[in-house]
Scaffold this motif. Structure first.
Motif, short mmCIF file in Angstrom:
data_model
loop_
_atom_site.label_atom_id
_atom_site.label_comp_id
_atom_site.label_asym_id
_atom_site.label_seq_id
_atom_site.Cartn_x
_atom_site.Cartn_y
_atom_site.Cartn_z
N HIS A 169 1.24 20.96 -4.18
CA HIS A 169 1.42 19.74 -3.40
C HIS A 169 2.33 18.73 -4.11
O HIS A 169 2.92 17.86 -3.47
CB HIS A 169 0.06 19.08 -3.12
N LEU A 170 2.47 18.86 -5.43
CA LEU A 170 3.27 17.91 -6.21
C LEU A 170 4.71 18.36 -6.38
O LEU A 170 5.63 17.53 -6.36
CB LEU A 170 2.64 17.73 -7.60
N ILE A 171 4.93 19.64 -6.58
CA ILE A 171 6.28 20.14 -6.88
C ILE A 171 7.20 19.93 -5.67
O ILE A 171 6.87 20.27 -4.55
CB ILE A 171 6.23 21.61 -7.34
N GLY A 172 8.34 19.29 -5.97
CA GLY A 172 9.30 18.96 -4.93
C GLY A 172 9.08 17.60 -4.30
O GLY A 172 9.86 17.17 -3.45
N ARG A 173 8.04 16.89 -4.72
CA ARG A 173 7.71 15.58 -4.15
C ARG A 173 8.20 14.46 -5.06
O ARG A 173 8.26 14.59 -6.27
CB ARG A 173 6.19 15.43 -3.98
N MET A 177 -2.66 16.85 -22.15
CA MET A 177 -2.13 15.72 -21.39
C MET A 177 -1.33 16.26 -20.22
O MET A 177 -0.88 17.40 -20.23
CB MET A 177 -1.25 14.84 -22.27
N GLY A 178 -1.19 15.43 -19.20
CA GLY A 178 -0.40 15.82 -18.04
C GLY A 178 1.07 15.81 -18.37
O GLY A 178 1.58 14.85 -18.95
N LEU A 179 1.77 16.90 -18.03
CA LEU A 179 3.20 17.03 -18.29
C LEU A 179 3.95 17.29 -16.99
O LEU A 179 3.46 18.03 -16.13
CB LEU A 179 3.47 18.18 -19.26
N ALA A 180 5.13 16.68 -16.86
CA ALA A 180 5.95 16.90 -15.67
C ALA A 180 7.42 16.85 -16.07
O ALA A 180 7.80 16.09 -16.95
CB ALA A 180 5.67 15.85 -14.61
N LEU A 181 8.21 17.67 -15.42
CA LEU A 181 9.67 17.62 -15.54
C LEU A 181 10.18 17.12 -14.20
O LEU A 181 9.81 17.65 -13.15
CB LEU A 181 10.25 19.00 -15.84
N ARG A 210 9.78 18.45 -10.45
CA ARG A 210 10.29 19.82 -10.36
C ARG A 210 9.28 20.84 -10.87
O ARG A 210 9.21 21.95 -10.36
CB ARG A 210 11.61 19.96 -11.12
N THR A 211 8.50 20.45 -11.86
CA THR A 211 7.39 21.28 -12.32
C THR A 211 6.39 20.36 -13.01
O THR A 211 6.73 19.26 -13.44
CB THR A 211 7.85 22.42 -13.25
N CYS A 212 5.15 20.81 -13.07
CA CYS A 212 4.11 20.05 -13.76
C CYS A 212 3.05 21.02 -14.23
O CYS A 212 2.99 22.17 -13.77
CB CYS A 212 3.51 18.97 -12.86
#
Length: 184
Positions: free
Chosen positions: A41-45, A14-18, A25-27
């Motif tokens: 492209h996602l981190i920091g957004r 599964m997709g995980l993100a903090l 911050r991370t995924c």
């Protein structure tokens, strides 16, 4: 993080993100692939990137704050936006690391809901109405958001109840989120 742990995180099913204050911050790689972006492209957004509009992003912000502030997980289903603009129906789960400020640091998981699984097939309109129902919106509010008449929204709600063979919206939402409804 050791190499084995990093691999387990990146390729979890599964997709995980903090996140911190709704900033990614991370995924893991699964999360990036699910939404059609590179991790860089996602981190920091802002999570705004994954919602269809500013209004939708702001409306959904406070939905799960109460259980999170009580150190409980929050679970729902929602429509998210991929990089190519298409929408994906996901099972969303959240747990905060900071109950006193639930959005300060949160761990999120996303799992696509497989359209080929058992159960009724839903139209895009039915999914839109379900999403808004899960947010507690009335038929009039949904009609305004979706650009429909309240009567059309009521017709979609009735179709959903019939498809899921339930008598009311509370039972419908409980079934979709895996909760039980106590009988009065």
């Amino acid at each position: 993080m050791h190499e084995f742990e990093a691999l387990a995180f990146d390729y979890a099913p599964m997709g995980l993100a903090l996140t911190e204050h709704r900033i990614i911050r991370t995924c893991n790689q699964t999360f990036a692939d699910m939404f059609g972006y590179g991790k860089e492209h996602l981190i920091g957004r802002s999570f705004r990137l994954l919602y269809g509009s500013d209004e939708e992003f702001h409306q959904i912000r406070d939905i799960g704050l109460k259980p999170l502030s009580q150190s409980l997980p929050y679970i729902d289903e929602r429509l998210m936006r991929r990089a190519d603009g298409t929408r994906i129906w996901c099972r969303f789960r959240a747990r905060t690391l900071t109950p006193d400020m639930p959005l300060a640091r949160t761990v999120l998981s996303f799992a696509p809901i497989d359209d080929t699984s058992k159960g009724p097939k839903l139209t895009p309109r039915e999914r839109d109405v379900l999403l808004l129902l899960s947010q507690g919106q009335t038929s009039k509010e949904m009609a305004r958001v979706l650009g429909l008449s309240p009567r059309t929204v009521e017709d979609v709600r009735a179709r959903l109840l019939k498809k899921f063979k339930v008598k009311n919206v509370a039972v419908l939402l409980a079934r979709l989120t895996g909760h039980r409804v106590s009988k009065l």
